[in-house]
Design a protein around this motif. Sequence first.
Motif, short mmCIF file in Angstrom:
data_model
loop_
_atom_site.label_atom_id
_atom_site.label_comp_id
_atom_site.label_asym_id
_atom_site.label_seq_id
_atom_site.Cartn_x
_atom_site.Cartn_y
_atom_site.Cartn_z
N LEU A 24 0.69 -1.21 -0.04
CA LEU A 24 -0.02 0.03 -0.02
C LEU A 24 0.98 1.22 -0.09
O LEU A 24 0.54 2.16 -0.81
CB LEU A 24 -0.94 0.16 1.05
N GLY A 25 2.21 1.12 0.79
CA GLY A 25 2.82 2.32 0.60
C GLY A 25 3.39 2.61 -0.71
O GLY A 25 3.66 3.94 -0.94
N GLY A 26 3.95 1.28 -1.44
CA GLY A 26 4.09 1.79 -2.95
C GLY A 26 3.02 2.25 -3.69
O GLY A 26 3.41 3.06 -4.49
N ILE A 27 2.05 1.63 -3.53
CA ILE A 27 0.99 2.33 -4.38
C ILE A 27 0.73 3.82 -4.16
O ILE A 27 0.52 4.74 -4.95
CB ILE A 27 -0.41 1.53 -3.94
N LEU A 28 0.77 4.15 -2.78
CA LEU A 28 0.67 5.77 -2.42
C LEU A 28 1.74 6.43 -2.82
O LEU A 28 1.58 7.55 -3.36
CB LEU A 28 0.36 5.82 -0.91
N ALA A 29 3.00 5.74 -2.97
CA ALA A 29 4.16 6.57 -3.25
C ALA A 29 3.89 6.84 -4.79
O ALA A 29 4.20 7.88 -5.46
CB ALA A 29 5.36 5.75 -3.09
N PHE A 30 3.43 5.68 -5.63
CA PHE A 30 3.19 6.11 -7.18
C PHE A 30 2.14 7.11 -7.32
O PHE A 30 2.33 7.90 -8.15
CB PHE A 30 2.71 4.70 -7.74
N ILE A 31 1.17 6.84 -6.58
CA ILE A 31 0.13 8.23 -6.52
C ILE A 31 0.40 9.42 -6.46
O ILE A 31 0.34 10.45 -7.13
CB ILE A 31 -1.24 7.65 -5.81
N GLY A 32 1.28 9.36 -5.27
CA GLY A 32 1.61 10.87 -5.21
C GLY A 32 2.65 11.49 -6.06
O GLY A 32 2.50 12.72 -6.55
N PHE A 33 3.63 10.56 -6.62
CA PHE A 33 4.67 11.08 -7.46
C PHE A 33 3.67 11.41 -8.71
O PHE A 33 4.28 12.30 -9.58
CB PHE A 33 5.82 10.10 -7.47
N THR A 34 3.06 10.48 -9.18
CA THR A 34 2.48 10.36 -10.78
C THR A 34 1.22 11.37 -11.06
O THR A 34 1.17 12.07 -11.77
CB THR A 34 2.21 9.13 -11.16
#
Length: 396
Positions: free
Chosen positions: A83-93
Motif C-alpha cells: 500500500l505504501g508503494g501504491i501511495l508513493a506511485f499515486i503521489g509522484f504521478t
Amino acid sequence: MNRKKLNHFKTLSEVLLISTRLGLTSFGGPTAHLGYFRNEYVERRKWIDEKSYADLVALCQFLPGPASSQVGIGIGVMRAGVLGGILAFIGFTLPSALVMILFSILLEGFQLGNSGWVHGLKIVAVAIVAQAILGMAQNLTPDIKRKAIALFALVGTLMWQSVFSQIVVILLSGLVGYFIYKQHKEGNEPTTYFPVSRRFGIICLTFFFSLLIILPILREVSSLNWIATFDSFYRSGSLVFGGGHVVLPLLEREFVTGGWIDKEAFLAGYGAAQAMPGPLFTFAPYLGGLINGWQGGILATIAIFLPAFLLIVGTLPFWDALRHTPNIKGALLGMNAAVVGLLLAAFYQPIWTSSIFVPMDFAFAAILFSMLAFWKLPPWIIVVTGTVGGYLLSLL
C-alpha cells in the motif's frame, strides 16, 4: 493493536505527503528525479541508506519502464508495504497526470517548451543532479578501482548511444566488481526491511507476463475500444528500456501511425510533458485524454504504469535476498560504481546540453547548487528560485 494501526496510518500518510510533494517539484527528467529522491529519502529522512538506494537504482536500470517511478515505488514498499508503494506511485504521478489530462481536454496546442520559466527548471535539474552525483560518488566510489569502473561506465555510455547500453554497462561493471571484490568485507552492512513475500512477488511477475500475452489476444477477438487502448499502453510500458524518452517511438507507432492521433497533437503533448514535474510517462494520460476524455486519461495512466509496478514489487523480494549473498556483494560494488558513471553521463547528455547555453546559465546553476549543497535549503525553494530566475533571465 489500535496504536499499531495508527502508526501504520501515519506512515502511509507520510509516504503519500512526501511523494506528492516530490511529484509537484521534481522537474528535469528521470536522472533529476533520482537526485530529488536521494536528497529527500536518503539524506533528509533516512528512510533508506546510501548503498541500499544505489542497489535499488541499479535494479531499476535493468527493468523496463520508468526507472525513477520504480525507485519511488520501491522506497514506498520498503517504508510501508505494498500500500505504501501504491501511495508513493499515486503521489509522484498524479499531479502531472491530472495536468496532462486537463491539457488534452482544454489546452491542446498551448506551447510550453520555450518558456523562460521552463528553462529555469532545466537549470534547477543541473544543480539537483550535480549535488546527487557528488554525494553518491563519495560513498560509492571511495577507492581507485571503483573510480575506474565509474569512468568506464561514463565513457561507455557516452560513446555507445543505445537503448541497451545502460544494461550492458551495468552487467559488465558487475562482472568486473565480482572478480575484484570477491573477498571484500564491509564494516557497516545496510539493513533494510522489505515487507513483501517471495510468494507475492511471484504472483506479481506472473500477472505481468500473463497480461503481456493475454491482452493482444483479447484485442483480436474483441471489438471493445478500451481493451485495445489498454493493450497499447500496457505493451509500451512493458517494453521500454532506457527511460521515458525511449517510449516516444513506441507510442508514436501505436497511436500516430495507427491513426488514433494526429502528429501535431502528439508532439504538442510531448513538449508539454517535458515541462511537467514527475515522470515523463505522464505523456500517456495526455494521449488517453485525446482518445476518450478523462476516462481515457485514467485508463492510460493505469495501463502504462502497471508493468513498472508489477516488475518492481515482483523482483524486489528476490533482489533484497540476493544482494546480501556474499558472492553477489562484489558485483554490486561494481554496479553501484557504474551507477555514478551513468548519472555523470546523463548529467552531460541530456541535462547539461539542454540547459547550459551561455555563461549566465552556468552562473545561475552555480547559485542554485550552492543554495542546495552548501546552504542546505530544501529542494522546493530551489525549484521556486529556478522558476522565477529562469523567467527573469529570459527578459534580459
